[in-house]
Design an enzyme around this catalytic site. Structure first.
Site, PDB file in Angstrom:
ATOM      1  N   GLY A  84      -5.020  -7.313  20.274  1.00  0.00           N
ATOM      2  CA  GLY A  84      -5.492  -5.938  20.285  1.00  0.00           C
ATOM      3  C   GLY A  84      -4.391  -4.935  20.594  1.00  0.00           C
ATOM      4  O   GLY A  84      -3.260  -5.291  20.910  1.00  0.00           O
ATOM      5  N   GLU A  85      -4.759  -3.668  20.487  1.00  0.00           N
ATOM      6  CA  GLU A  85      -3.817  -2.575  20.682  1.00  0.00           C
ATOM      7  C   GLU A  85      -3.912  -2.034  22.111  1.00  0.00           C
ATOM      8  O   GLU A  85      -4.397  -2.710  23.009  1.00  0.00           O
ATOM      9  CB  GLU A  85      -4.095  -1.472  19.640  1.00  0.00           C
ATOM     10  CG  GLU A  85      -3.788  -1.884  18.213  1.00  0.00           C
ATOM     11  CD  GLU A  85      -2.297  -2.033  17.912  1.00  0.00           C
ATOM     12  OE1 GLU A  85      -1.480  -1.548  18.715  1.00  0.00           O
ATOM     13  OE2 GLU A  85      -1.950  -2.627  16.868  1.00  0.00           O
ATOM     14  N   VAL A  86      -3.479  -0.788  22.298  1.00  0.00           N
ATOM     15  CA  VAL A  86      -3.449  -0.203  23.634  1.00  0.00           C
ATOM     16  C   VAL A  86      -4.869   0.115  24.113  1.00  0.00           C
ATOM     17  O   VAL A  86      -5.743   0.508  23.336  1.00  0.00           O
ATOM     18  CB  VAL A  86      -2.582   1.075  23.655  1.00  0.00           C
ATOM     19  CG1 VAL A  86      -3.146   2.152  22.733  1.00  0.00           C
ATOM     20  CG2 VAL A  86      -2.444   1.625  25.075  1.00  0.00           C
ATOM     21  N   THR A  87      -5.098  -0.084  25.419  1.00  0.00           N
ATOM     22  CA  THR A  87      -6.360   0.329  26.020  1.00  0.00           C
ATOM     23  C   THR A  87      -6.089   0.873  27.409  1.00  0.00           C
ATOM     24  O   THR A  87      -4.978   0.767  27.935  1.00  0.00           O
ATOM     25  CB  THR A  87      -7.388  -0.818  26.051  1.00  0.00           C
ATOM     26  OG1 THR A  87      -8.686  -0.278  26.323  1.00  0.00           O
ATOM     27  CG2 THR A  87      -7.045  -1.851  27.107  1.00  0.00           C
ATOM     28  N   HIS A  89      -7.670   1.221  31.443  1.00  0.00           N
ATOM     29  CA  HIS A  89      -8.605   0.764  32.471  1.00  0.00           C
ATOM     30  C   HIS A  89      -8.579   1.746  33.627  1.00  0.00           C
ATOM     31  O   HIS A  89      -7.514   2.303  33.951  1.00  0.00           O
ATOM     32  CB  HIS A  89      -8.217  -0.619  32.996  1.00  0.00           C
ATOM     33  CG  HIS A  89      -8.179  -1.687  31.954  1.00  0.00           C
ATOM     34  ND1 HIS A  89      -9.283  -2.048  31.213  1.00  0.00           N
ATOM     35  CD2 HIS A  89      -7.175  -2.494  31.530  1.00  0.00           C
ATOM     36  CE1 HIS A  89      -8.948  -3.029  30.372  1.00  0.00           C
ATOM     37  NE2 HIS A  89      -7.679  -3.311  30.545  1.00  0.00           N
ATOM     38  N   GLY A 162     -10.497 -10.478  28.193  1.00  0.00           N
ATOM     39  CA  GLY A 162     -11.933 -10.412  27.951  1.00  0.00           C
ATOM     40  C   GLY A 162     -12.414  -9.067  27.470  1.00  0.00           C
ATOM     41  O   GLY A 162     -11.950  -8.570  26.451  1.00  0.00           O
ATOM     42  N   CYS A 180      -7.271   1.445  21.207  1.00  0.00           N
ATOM     43  CA  CYS A 180      -7.363   0.282  20.316  1.00  0.00           C
ATOM     44  C   CYS A 180      -6.741   0.546  18.950  1.00  0.00           C
ATOM     45  O   CYS A 180      -6.978  -0.187  17.997  1.00  0.00           O
ATOM     46  CB  CYS A 180      -8.815  -0.173  20.158  1.00  0.00           C
ATOM     47  SG  CYS A 180      -9.639  -0.530  21.726  1.00  0.00           S
TER      48      CYS A 180
END
Length: 230
Positions: A84-87, A89, A162, A180
């Site tokens: 996946g790409e950047v996220t 939190h 996850g 994302c």
């Protein structure tokens, strides 16, 4: 402990944590994964927690999706081994890290991703909300807004990383990235539909849904003292 009328064949340890620094949680996951590679008979694990504000990049993700200079150090940014790409939190976002031996389930990564989506979709259904999948993308959407991101890493069929469900976070952190890597679809949080919702109540439904979808008995547990958050 979550009980069911169905006789579960698999046990899964549930670690309900509070706010934990990203790198602590990452080290904990790697430790659990390594232990299970060496001893595949160990119980599966589900960790539920929140993180202080942090950005993470998947293994092959494009740093162009950051809208700030990664070298300036204004924000914590970590490149990790998930897909996946950047996220982003932050507190108010419920993060789930399943450490599962897929040899006990199905050795199929696409199946696993769809099952993680199903966990979130069932949680939304508890609140009368209809979560949606979008073909060619991983995650869960609600009325066109992405409310849950999913990124995994699997080693010898043992999973780590996850899902992240936006419950009631400060959404401004998402403005500094292209979440994302999807520029034409907005992100959202459950608080937009349910203003008084909290991560604490959602934890219960996530655990319950996870238990149903994967057919496991969750056993509430405490981790080693080293990994207790402050």
């Amino acid at each position: 402990m979550f009980h069911s009328i169905y006789p579960y064949k698999k046990r899964c340890l549930l670690y309900n944590q509070g706010l934990m620094p990203y790198l602590d949680a990452h080290a904990w996951q790697r430790s659990l994964l390594t232990d299970r590679i060496h001893d595949p008979s160990l119980d599966d694990v589900l960790i539920l927690l929140e993180h202080p504000p942090v950005y993470t990049l998947g293994q092959g993700s494009n740093s162009d999706f950051l809208k700030f200079d990664i070298d300036k150090g204004q924000y914590d940014v970590h490149r990790v081994e998930r897909g996946g790409e950047v996220t982003y939190h932050c507190p108010g976002q419920l993060v789930g890290y399943p450490i599962l031996n897929l040899q006990r389930y199905r050795k199929d990564l696409h199946w696993y991703l769809r099952e993680l989506e199903e966990v979130i979709i069932r949680v939304l259904a508890v609140y009368g909300l209809q979560g949606e999948r979008i073909p060619a993308f991983t995650g869960v959407w609600l009325q066109g807004r992405k409310v849950a991101a999913i990124g995994i890493k699997v080693s010898r069929w043992i999973t780590m990383h996850g899902f992240a469900l936006n419950v009631c976070p400060d959404m401004t952190g998402f403005e500094r990235i292209v979440p994302c890597g999807i520029s034409d679809k907005a992100v959202g949080s459950l608080a937009e539909w349910i203003p008084d919702i909290t991560c604490e109540e959602v934890r219960f439904y996530v655990a319950q849904s996870f238990s149903e979808v994967f057919g496991v008995e969750l056993v509430e547990s405490q981790p080693k003292e080293f990994f207790h958050s402050e």
